[in-house]
Write a protein that holds these residues in place. Structure first.
Motif, PDB file in Angstrom:
ATOM      1  N   LEU A  78      34.778  44.822  47.626  1.00  0.00           N
ATOM      2  CA  LEU A  78      33.764  44.121  46.845  1.00  0.00           C
ATOM      3  C   LEU A  78      33.162  45.049  45.789  1.00  0.00           C
ATOM      4  CD1 LEU A  78      31.936  42.038  49.593  1.00  0.00           C
ATOM      5  CD2 LEU A  78      33.039  41.107  47.562  1.00  0.00           C
ATOM      6  N   HIS A  79      32.963  46.304  46.161  1.00  0.00           N
ATOM      7  CA  HIS A  79      32.423  47.266  45.198  1.00  0.00           C
ATOM      8  C   HIS A  79      33.420  47.510  44.068  1.00  0.00           C
ATOM      9  CE1 HIS A  79      30.092  50.608  43.666  1.00  0.00           C
ATOM     10  NE2 HIS A  79      31.174  51.353  43.674  1.00  0.00           N
ATOM     11  N   MET A  80      34.693  47.626  44.405  1.00  0.00           N
ATOM     12  CA  MET A  80      35.711  47.788  43.363  1.00  0.00           C
ATOM     13  C   MET A  80      35.723  46.600  42.411  1.00  0.00           C
ATOM     14  SD  MET A  80      39.115  49.431  45.136  1.00  0.00           S
ATOM     15  CE  MET A  80      39.963  49.340  43.562  1.00  0.00           C
ATOM     16  N   LEU A  81      35.638  45.403  42.992  1.00  0.00           N
ATOM     17  CA  LEU A  81      35.680  44.202  42.163  1.00  0.00           C
ATOM     18  C   LEU A  81      34.426  44.080  41.303  1.00  0.00           C
ATOM     19  CD1 LEU A  81      37.333  41.716  41.470  1.00  0.00           C
ATOM     20  CD2 LEU A  81      36.248  40.522  43.384  1.00  0.00           C
ATOM     21  N   SER A  82      33.276  44.414  41.870  1.00  0.00           N
ATOM     22  CA  SER A  82      32.034  44.316  41.107  1.00  0.00           C
ATOM     23  C   SER A  82      32.014  45.301  39.947  1.00  0.00           C
ATOM     24  CB  SER A  82      30.823  44.547  42.013  1.00  0.00           C
ATOM     25  OG  SER A  82      30.807  45.884  42.497  1.00  0.00           O
ATOM     26  N   LEU A 146      40.419  39.420  47.832  1.00  0.00           N
ATOM     27  CA  LEU A 146      39.698  40.411  47.036  1.00  0.00           C
ATOM     28  C   LEU A 146      40.663  41.358  46.325  1.00  0.00           C
ATOM     29  CD1 LEU A 146      36.735  41.320  49.431  1.00  0.00           C
ATOM     30  CD2 LEU A 146      36.651  39.939  47.354  1.00  0.00           C
ATOM     31  N   LEU A 147      41.713  41.763  47.014  1.00  0.00           N
ATOM     32  CA  LEU A 147      42.717  42.630  46.376  1.00  0.00           C
ATOM     33  C   LEU A 147      43.399  41.917  45.213  1.00  0.00           C
ATOM     34  CD1 LEU A 147      44.315  44.304  49.516  1.00  0.00           C
ATOM     35  CD2 LEU A 147      43.299  45.515  47.591  1.00  0.00           C
ATOM     36  N   GLU A 148      43.713  40.642  45.411  1.00  0.00           N
ATOM     37  CA  GLU A 148      44.346  39.882  44.328  1.00  0.00           C
ATOM     38  C   GLU A 148      43.421  39.808  43.117  1.00  0.00           C
ATOM     39  OE1 GLU A 148      45.171  36.498  41.806  1.00  0.00           O
ATOM     40  OE2 GLU A 148      43.471  36.620  43.192  1.00  0.00           O
ATOM     41  N   GLN A 149      42.137  39.621  43.357  1.00  0.00           N
ATOM     42  CA  GLN A 149      41.179  39.543  42.261  1.00  0.00           C
ATOM     43  C   GLN A 149      41.031  40.891  41.549  1.00  0.00           C
ATOM     44  OE1 GLN A 149      39.385  36.852  40.903  1.00  0.00           O
ATOM     45  NE2 GLN A 149      40.950  35.769  42.074  1.00  0.00           N
ATOM     46  N   ARG A 152      44.109  41.261  39.426  1.00  0.00           N
ATOM     47  CA  ARG A 152      44.078  40.304  38.324  1.00  0.00           C
ATOM     48  C   ARG A 152      43.123  40.755  37.219  1.00  0.00           C
ATOM     49  NH1 ARG A 152      44.968  34.665  37.866  1.00  0.00           N
ATOM     50  NH2 ARG A 152      45.494  34.568  40.090  1.00  0.00           N
ATOM     51  N   ASN A 153      42.024  41.403  37.598  1.00  0.00           N
ATOM     52  CA  ASN A 153      41.003  41.793  36.625  1.00  0.00           C
ATOM     53  C   ASN A 153      41.139  43.235  36.141  1.00  0.00           C
ATOM     54  OD1 ASN A 153      38.807  39.474  36.470  1.00  0.00           O
ATOM     55  ND2 ASN A 153      39.474  39.594  38.607  1.00  0.00           N
ATOM     56  N   THR A 154      42.233  43.889  36.487  1.00  0.00           N
ATOM     57  CA  THR A 154      42.462  45.258  36.033  1.00  0.00           C
ATOM     58  C   THR A 154      43.412  45.266  34.841  1.00  0.00           C
ATOM     59  OG1 THR A 154      42.183  46.138  38.278  1.00  0.00           O
ATOM     60  CG2 THR A 154      43.307  47.547  36.682  1.00  0.00           C
ATOM     61  N   ALA A 161      46.669  53.463  38.070  1.00  0.00           N
ATOM     62  CA  ALA A 161      45.663  54.293  38.737  1.00  0.00           C
ATOM     63  C   ALA A 161      45.234  53.721  40.089  1.00  0.00           C
ATOM     64  CB  ALA A 161      44.442  54.456  37.831  1.00  0.00           C
ATOM     65  N   ILE A 162      45.379  52.408  40.274  1.00  0.00           N
ATOM     66  CA  ILE A 162      44.882  51.805  41.516  1.00  0.00           C
ATOM     67  C   ILE A 162      45.968  51.140  42.349  1.00  0.00           C
ATOM     68  CG2 ILE A 162      42.636  51.369  40.442  1.00  0.00           C
ATOM     69  CD1 ILE A 162      43.461  48.360  40.459  1.00  0.00           C
ATOM     70  N   LYS A 163      47.219  51.131  41.857  1.00  0.00           N
ATOM     71  CA  LYS A 163      48.242  50.357  42.566  1.00  0.00           C
ATOM     72  C   LYS A 163      48.505  50.901  43.968  1.00  0.00           C
ATOM     73  CE  LYS A 163      52.363  52.696  40.690  1.00  0.00           C
ATOM     74  NZ  LYS A 163      53.633  52.497  39.969  1.00  0.00           N
ATOM     75  N   TYR A 164      48.504  52.231  44.126  1.00  0.00           N
ATOM     76  CA  TYR A 164      48.755  52.786  45.457  1.00  0.00           C
ATOM     77  C   TYR A 164      47.584  52.532  46.397  1.00  0.00           C
ATOM     78  CZ  TYR A 164      52.908  55.115  43.661  1.00  0.00           C
ATOM     79  OH  TYR A 164      54.141  55.363  43.118  1.00  0.00           O
TER      80      TYR A 164
END
Length: 213
Positions: A78-82, A146-149, A152-154, A161-164
């Protein structure tokens, strides 16, 4: 049983190693603190599961620690998404609803686990439907959404940088989804899947370590 002990002990050790790396790292911030919290919760859960497998202790401790682990990872996502939000009122409202939904779902699951442990009741199953398995499955689905979002928003230039990191955390929730889908279908936990779970989590940590590197 021996495989389960080795599996969860390995997971606990690798999660502790990740926690140590995060603690001694030079960078700071909420991102690292939440990841450290999720690693600590996962290490405690895996350690409790290893002890339960070795000494056949009650399942209540690893069950509650599993919920704590799930909550910690979901808070991290949630913090990553926010962090990727555009700050609009709609997005802010959506985040508040998602955050409260995660908290309420975890609290309900914890109350159900405690109730079943204290009463020895089988009331989690109603007309062939096990609400405890369904609750764990719901938390896994929330993690995957949440991971999908996040993906999607990256922007494409930042995905590398975040795929792994997403692969590692996603692996934890994908296996949980498979484990509890199977359990909900057949009304029991598959012992082989349960024992393999520690190895899957240990592998996921190694992938997360690649992301940190």
């Amino acid at each position: 049983m021996i495989i389960g002990i080795i599996s969860y002990t390995a997971a606990a050790g690798i999660f502790l190693a990740l926690l140590l790396v995060l603690i001694i790292g030079r960078t700071n911030g909420s991102f690292r603190r939440l990841l450290a919290l999720a690693s600590a919760a996962s290490a405690l859960w895996a350690g409790a599961a290893a002890i339960q497998a070795a000494f056949d202790t009650p399942l209540i401790i690893p069950q509650l620690l599993e919920l704590t682990r799930d909550l910690a990872w979901l808070a991290f996502l949630l913090h990553m998404l926010s962090a990727k939000a555009d700050g609009s009122g709609m997005r802010s409202t959506g985040f508040r609803i998602a955050r409260h939904g995660v908290y309420v779902s975890t609290a309900v699951m914890a109350a159900l686990v405690l109730y079943l442990h204290l009463t020895g009741s089988g009331l989690s199953v109603f007309i062939g439907f096990d609400f405890q398995f369904a609750g764990h499955l719901l938390l896994a689905v929330i993690g995957l959404v949440l991971l999908e979002q996040i993906l999607r928003n990256t922007p494409l230039d930042l995905l590398r940088a975040i795929k792994y990191l997403c692969l590692g955390v996603g692996g934890i929730f994908v296996f949980d989804f498979y484990l509890y889908s199977d359990a909900l279908l057949f009304q029991r936990i598959d012992p082989a899947l349960w024992e393999a779970r520690g190895f899957v989590n240990a592998t996921a940590v190694l992938v997360i370590g690649i992301a940190l590197a």
